[in-house]
Design an enzyme around this catalytic site. Structure first.
Site, PDB file in Angstrom:
ATOM      1  N   ASN A  13       0.890  -1.169   0.000  1.00 21.42           N
ATOM      2  CA  ASN A  13       0.000   0.000   0.000  1.00 21.42           C
ATOM      3  C   ASN A  13       0.926   1.215   0.000  1.00 21.42           C
ATOM      4  O   ASN A  13       1.529   1.536   1.022  1.00 21.42           O
ATOM      5  CB  ASN A  13      -0.896  -0.025   1.245  1.00 21.42           C
ATOM      6  CG  ASN A  13      -1.674   1.276   1.418  1.00 21.42           C
ATOM      7  OD1 ASN A  13      -1.749   2.098   0.494  1.00 21.42           O
ATOM      8  ND2 ASN A  13      -2.252   1.465   2.601  1.00 21.42           N
ATOM      9  N   LYS A  15       0.263   4.305  -0.225  1.00 17.86           N
ATOM     10  CA  LYS A  15      -0.265   5.528   0.414  1.00 17.86           C
ATOM     11  C   LYS A  15       0.017   6.725  -0.494  1.00 17.86           C
ATOM     12  O   LYS A  15      -0.046   6.590  -1.713  1.00 17.86           O
ATOM     13  CB  LYS A  15       0.321   5.682   1.821  1.00 17.86           C
ATOM     14  CG  LYS A  15       0.159   4.385   2.629  1.00 17.86           C
ATOM     15  CD  LYS A  15       0.415   4.521   4.097  1.00 17.86           C
ATOM     16  CE  LYS A  15       0.189   3.185   4.795  1.00 17.86           C
ATOM     17  NZ  LYS A  15       0.349   3.237   6.234  1.00 17.86           N
ATOM     18  N   HIS A  99      -9.077   1.699   5.019  1.00 18.00           N
ATOM     19  CA  HIS A  99      -7.809   1.822   5.735  1.00 18.00           C
ATOM     20  C   HIS A  99      -7.990   2.753   6.936  1.00 18.00           C
ATOM     21  O   HIS A  99      -8.744   3.721   6.881  1.00 18.00           O
ATOM     22  CB  HIS A  99      -6.726   2.370   4.797  1.00 18.00           C
ATOM     23  CG  HIS A  99      -5.359   2.238   5.378  1.00 18.00           C
ATOM     24  ND1 HIS A  99      -4.855   3.146   6.280  1.00 18.00           N
ATOM     25  CD2 HIS A  99      -4.419   1.278   5.226  1.00 18.00           C
ATOM     26  CE1 HIS A  99      -3.658   2.738   6.646  1.00 18.00           C
ATOM     27  NE2 HIS A  99      -3.357   1.622   6.026  1.00 18.00           N
ATOM     28  N   GLU A 101      -6.244   5.033   8.039  1.00 15.59           N
ATOM     29  CA  GLU A 101      -5.960   6.448   7.753  1.00 15.59           C
ATOM     30  C   GLU A 101      -7.185   7.122   7.140  1.00 15.59           C
ATOM     31  O   GLU A 101      -7.443   8.306   7.386  1.00 15.59           O
ATOM     32  CB  GLU A 101      -4.737   6.560   6.835  1.00 15.59           C
ATOM     33  CG  GLU A 101      -3.455   6.249   7.610  1.00 15.59           C
ATOM     34  CD  GLU A 101      -2.353   5.619   6.763  1.00 15.59           C
ATOM     35  OE1 GLU A 101      -2.419   5.695   5.529  1.00 15.59           O
ATOM     36  OE2 GLU A 101      -1.432   5.039   7.361  1.00 15.59           O
ATOM     37  N   GLU A 171      -5.146  -4.709  10.598  1.00 14.96           N
ATOM     38  CA  GLU A 171      -4.088  -3.714  10.783  1.00 14.96           C
ATOM     39  C   GLU A 171      -4.325  -2.965  12.095  1.00 14.96           C
ATOM     40  O   GLU A 171      -5.101  -2.003  12.139  1.00 14.96           O
ATOM     41  CB  GLU A 171      -4.111  -2.702   9.632  1.00 14.96           C
ATOM     42  CG  GLU A 171      -3.828  -3.299   8.277  1.00 14.96           C
ATOM     43  CD  GLU A 171      -3.204  -2.276   7.340  1.00 14.96           C
ATOM     44  OE1 GLU A 171      -2.201  -2.611   6.707  1.00 14.96           O
ATOM     45  OE2 GLU A 171      -3.692  -1.137   7.259  1.00 14.96           O
ATOM     46  N   GLY A 177       2.899   2.345  10.666  1.00 12.84           N
ATOM     47  CA  GLY A 177       3.844   3.438  10.477  1.00 12.84           C
ATOM     48  C   GLY A 177       4.586   3.828  11.745  1.00 12.84           C
ATOM     49  O   GLY A 177       5.242   4.862  11.800  1.00 12.84           O
ATOM     50  N   SER A 217       3.706  -2.191  10.145  1.00  9.36           N
ATOM     51  CA  SER A 217       5.153  -2.312  10.335  1.00  9.36           C
ATOM     52  C   SER A 217       5.679  -3.695   9.987  1.00  9.36           C
ATOM     53  O   SER A 217       6.658  -4.159  10.576  1.00  9.36           O
ATOM     54  CB  SER A 217       5.555  -1.900  11.760  1.00  9.36           C
ATOM     55  OG  SER A 217       5.216  -0.541  11.994  1.00  9.36           O
TER      56      SER A 217
END
Ligand code: 13P
Length: 255
Positions: A13, A15, A99, A101, A171, A177, A217
């Site tokens: 991904n 991003k 996601h 985010e 996730e 991250g 990660s």
């Protein structure tokens, strides 16, 4: 069916990274590094503006291309949005949905995740649906409840035969991250909660067949241990998917 027969999927991904020119260069470099490694499906989910270059560069390789979001309407007055049909027409095969985010910064809800999932699978795309708990939710003991709730909400009105076009990515928000990876046991447990939710909705056979990825990660160092777990059928990889060498090590770990 069990881990040995489920499809392992290693997906990057990207991003908000990479220009179209960088996309072409990246895939030209990666393709020979992962050629013939068919122990897993290899996917790169890229920004909308990189899709054309990505699809072109990936032609004739074992790399498949995905998008990072999709709108849930087929067409119409939705300025700035992209439909599943448009993605399909561009050669996109996968799309990341929900996601954290997008949930955190762009108002994504379990309901819109569900609508996007339905739009994606109805258009013939494979949806990579993301679920995951925050650190606070974990510390309060809500991980299982939350993962099952998010999974069931995302899969509402999905037909059993459409499950073949759905991947769920666990996730944990606290691992994205941050460099803090879930332990292999935490990943296995979280993925197991997701699988249990699929079983409660669709039955045991469906749950045993569905691909559940871990993301957060995952990197060249920890991938092999994470992927060795019985419930971890692949990875959704952010930072390490931006480096061909690191991504290749993760693909190798999935062989
Ligand atoms: P990182 O691998 O950079 O932690 O990102 C994980 C992720 O969010 C993939 O969707």
């Amino acid at each position: 069916m069990n881990k040995a027969t489920r499809k392992t999927v290693i997906a990057g991904n990207w991003k908000m990274n990479m220009t179209p020119a960088e996309t072409t260069a990246f895939i030209n470099e990666l393709a020979p590094m992962v050629a013939g490694k068919d122990g897993c499906d290899i996917v790169l989910c890229v920004p909308f503006v990189d899709i054309a270059n990505a699809v072109e560069a990936a032609k004739g390789t074992n790399i498949k291309i995905g998008a990072e979001n999709v709108h849930f309407k087929e067409s119409g007055a939705y300025t700035g949005e992209i439909s599943a049909k448009m993605l399909n027409a561009c050669g996109v095969e996968y799309v990341v949905i929900g996601h954290s985010e997008r949930r955190q910064y762009f108002g994504e809800t379990d309901q819109t995740v569900n609508l996007r999932t339905l739009a994606a699978v109805n258009a013939g795309l494979t949806a990579i649906v993301c679920v995951g708990e925050t650190l606070e939710q974990r510390e309060l003991g809500y991980t299982e409840t939350l993962l099952k709730y998010q999974t069931k909400m995302a899969l509402t009105n999905v037909k059993p035969e459409q499950l073949a076009n759905i991947i769920i990515a666990y996730e944990p928000v606290w691992a994205i991250g941050t460099g803090v990876t879930a332990t292999a046991d935490q990943a296995d447990e979280g993925n197991g909660f997701v699988r249990a939710a699929v079983e409660e909705m669709f039955g045991k056979a469906a749950a045993e067949a569905v691909t559940v990825q871990y993301g957060g990660s995952m990197n060249a160092k920890n991938a092999a241990e994470l992927l060795s777990k019985v419930n971890v059928d692949g990875g959704l990889i952010g930072g390490a998917s931006l480096k061909t060498a690191d991504f290749t090590v993760i693909v190798d770990a999935a062989q």
